[in-house]
Design a protein around this motif. Sequence first.
Motif, PDB file in Angstrom:
ATOM      1  N   GLN A   4       0.742  -1.377   0.050  1.00  0.00           N
ATOM      2  CA  GLN A   4      -0.072  -0.012   0.068  1.00  0.00           C
ATOM      3  C   GLN A   4       0.778   1.318  -0.043  1.00  0.00           C
ATOM      4  OE1 GLN A   4      -2.528  -0.830   3.554  1.00  0.00           O
ATOM      5  NE2 GLN A   4      -4.180  -0.549   2.226  1.00  0.00           N
ATOM      6  N   ASP A   5       1.789   1.207   0.298  1.00  0.00           N
ATOM      7  CA  ASP A   5       2.795   2.421   0.538  1.00  0.00           C
ATOM      8  C   ASP A   5       4.057   2.477  -0.277  1.00  0.00           C
ATOM      9  OD1 ASP A   5       1.567   3.201   3.058  1.00  0.00           O
ATOM     10  OD2 ASP A   5       2.872   1.843   4.322  1.00  0.00           O
ATOM     11  N   ALA A   6       3.775   1.705  -1.379  1.00  0.00           N
ATOM     12  CA  ALA A   6       4.819   1.585  -2.376  1.00  0.00           C
ATOM     13  C   ALA A   6       5.088   3.012  -3.037  1.00  0.00           C
ATOM     14  CB  ALA A   6       4.516   0.651  -3.421  1.00  0.00           C
ATOM     15  N   ALA A   7       4.015   3.679  -3.315  1.00  0.00           N
ATOM     16  CA  ALA A   7       4.237   4.948  -3.945  1.00  0.00           C
ATOM     17  C   ALA A   7       5.011   5.832  -2.984  1.00  0.00           C
ATOM     18  CB  ALA A   7       2.858   5.669  -4.445  1.00  0.00           C
ATOM     19  N   ALA A   8       4.751   6.111  -1.730  1.00  0.00           N
ATOM     20  CA  ALA A   8       5.260   7.078  -0.909  1.00  0.00           C
ATOM     21  C   ALA A   8       6.721   6.530  -0.730  1.00  0.00           C
ATOM     22  CB  ALA A   8       4.275   6.961   0.567  1.00  0.00           C
ATOM     23  N   GLU A   9       6.978   5.164  -0.727  1.00  0.00           N
ATOM     24  CA  GLU A   9       8.119   4.669  -0.481  1.00  0.00           C
ATOM     25  C   GLU A   9       9.187   5.148  -1.631  1.00  0.00           C
ATOM     26  OE1 GLU A   9      10.417   0.298   0.285  1.00  0.00           O
ATOM     27  OE2 GLU A   9       8.231   0.272   0.050  1.00  0.00           O
ATOM     28  N   VAL A  10       8.676   5.219  -2.938  1.00  0.00           N
ATOM     29  CA  VAL A  10       9.247   5.698  -3.896  1.00  0.00           C
ATOM     30  C   VAL A  10       9.790   6.940  -3.962  1.00  0.00           C
ATOM     31  CG1 VAL A  10       9.069   5.956  -6.484  1.00  0.00           C
ATOM     32  CG2 VAL A  10       8.428   3.748  -5.579  1.00  0.00           C
ATOM     33  N   ARG A  11       8.714   7.821  -3.406  1.00  0.00           N
ATOM     34  CA  ARG A  11       8.960   9.258  -3.426  1.00  0.00           C
ATOM     35  C   ARG A  11       9.960   9.630  -2.470  1.00  0.00           C
ATOM     36  NH1 ARG A  11       3.238   9.098  -4.592  1.00  0.00           N
ATOM     37  NH2 ARG A  11       2.940  10.271  -6.629  1.00  0.00           N
ATOM     38  N   ALA A  12       9.678   8.926  -1.246  1.00  0.00           N
ATOM     39  CA  ALA A  12      10.741   9.309  -0.212  1.00  0.00           C
ATOM     40  C   ALA A  12      12.135   8.850  -0.425  1.00  0.00           C
ATOM     41  CB  ALA A  12      10.423   8.691   1.103  1.00  0.00           C
ATOM     42  N   ALA A  13      12.345   7.742  -1.015  1.00  0.00           N
ATOM     43  CA  ALA A  13      13.667   7.258  -1.401  1.00  0.00           C
ATOM     44  C   ALA A  13      14.442   7.952  -2.591  1.00  0.00           C
ATOM     45  CB  ALA A  13      13.652   5.693  -1.853  1.00  0.00           C
ATOM     46  N   ALA A  14      13.477   8.621  -3.575  1.00  0.00           N
ATOM     47  CA  ALA A  14      14.214   9.184  -4.644  1.00  0.00           C
ATOM     48  C   ALA A  14      14.489  10.611  -3.960  1.00  0.00           C
ATOM     49  CB  ALA A  14      13.042   9.447  -5.479  1.00  0.00           C
ATOM     50  N   ALA A  15      13.580  11.085  -3.088  1.00  0.00           N
ATOM     51  CA  ALA A  15      14.049  12.524  -2.428  1.00  0.00           C
ATOM     52  C   ALA A  15      15.243  12.454  -1.451  1.00  0.00           C
ATOM     53  CB  ALA A  15      12.833  12.952  -1.680  1.00  0.00           C
ATOM     54  N   ALA A  16      15.483  11.415  -0.919  1.00  0.00           N
ATOM     55  CA  ALA A  16      16.668  11.148   0.140  1.00  0.00           C
ATOM     56  C   ALA A  16      17.976  10.960  -1.227  1.00  0.00           C
ATOM     57  CB  ALA A  16      16.533   9.870   0.665  1.00  0.00           C
ATOM     58  N   LEU A  17      17.511  10.556  -2.184  1.00  0.00           N
ATOM     59  CA  LEU A  17      18.856  10.512  -3.209  1.00  0.00           C
ATOM     60  C   LEU A  17      19.315  11.706  -3.924  1.00  0.00           C
ATOM     61  CD1 LEU A  17      18.247   6.773  -4.643  1.00  0.00           C
ATOM     62  CD2 LEU A  17      20.318   7.486  -3.377  1.00  0.00           C
ATOM     63  N   ASP A  18      17.897  12.490  -4.259  1.00  0.00           N
ATOM     64  CA  ASP A  18      18.371  13.384  -4.976  1.00  0.00           C
ATOM     65  C   ASP A  18      16.863  14.226  -5.202  1.00  0.00           C
ATOM     66  OD1 ASP A  18      18.702  15.461  -7.153  1.00  0.00           O
ATOM     67  OD2 ASP A  18      19.263  13.933  -8.693  1.00  0.00           O
ATOM     68  N   PRO A  19      16.894  15.177  -4.317  1.00  0.00           N
ATOM     69  CA  PRO A  19      15.620  16.114  -4.058  1.00  0.00           C
ATOM     70  C   PRO A  19      15.360  16.765  -5.407  1.00  0.00           C
ATOM     71  CG  PRO A  19      17.125  16.695  -2.478  1.00  0.00           C
ATOM     72  CD  PRO A  19      18.006  15.841  -3.277  1.00  0.00           C
ATOM     73  N   ALA A  20      16.209  16.990  -6.427  1.00  0.00           N
ATOM     74  CA  ALA A  20      16.067  17.635  -7.781  1.00  0.00           C
ATOM     75  C   ALA A  20      15.261  16.616  -8.770  1.00  0.00           C
ATOM     76  CB  ALA A  20      17.090  18.241  -8.352  1.00  0.00           C
TER      77      ALA A  20
END
Length: 113
Positions: free
Chosen positions: A77-93
């Motif tokens: 259920q949290d896959a979309a949020a997990e993707v967004r959070a992991a991406a933001a941690a790697l590269d906020p841009a």
Amino acid sequence: MRAADTEPVAAEDAADAVLVGLDGLDGARRRTDRAVARMRSRALARTGDRAVRDALASLVRPGDELLTALVGAEAGQDAAAEVRAAAAALDPALEVVVVDGGQPSPALLLGVE
């Protein structure tokens, strides 16, 4: 080979030539080839337990601009949020697009360019 067998391809080539100009067709193909060469993807059978974060850490490179995530039916259920959070941690841009694909497999398909 009959002429009818080659006509659709010839028609597509003609349409391409009209759209980009006769001189620009090779350039358009080269740009497409370069864009495809820069794309990388990863299919995940499961999400959670750092799977998304680890996959993105090995997939995202400096200069990447876009991450596309296609979320499958078996993703958590949290896959979309997990993707967004992991991406933001790697590269906020990094621009992130998440699509609810609903495909049976893979649980998550990631593409970076």
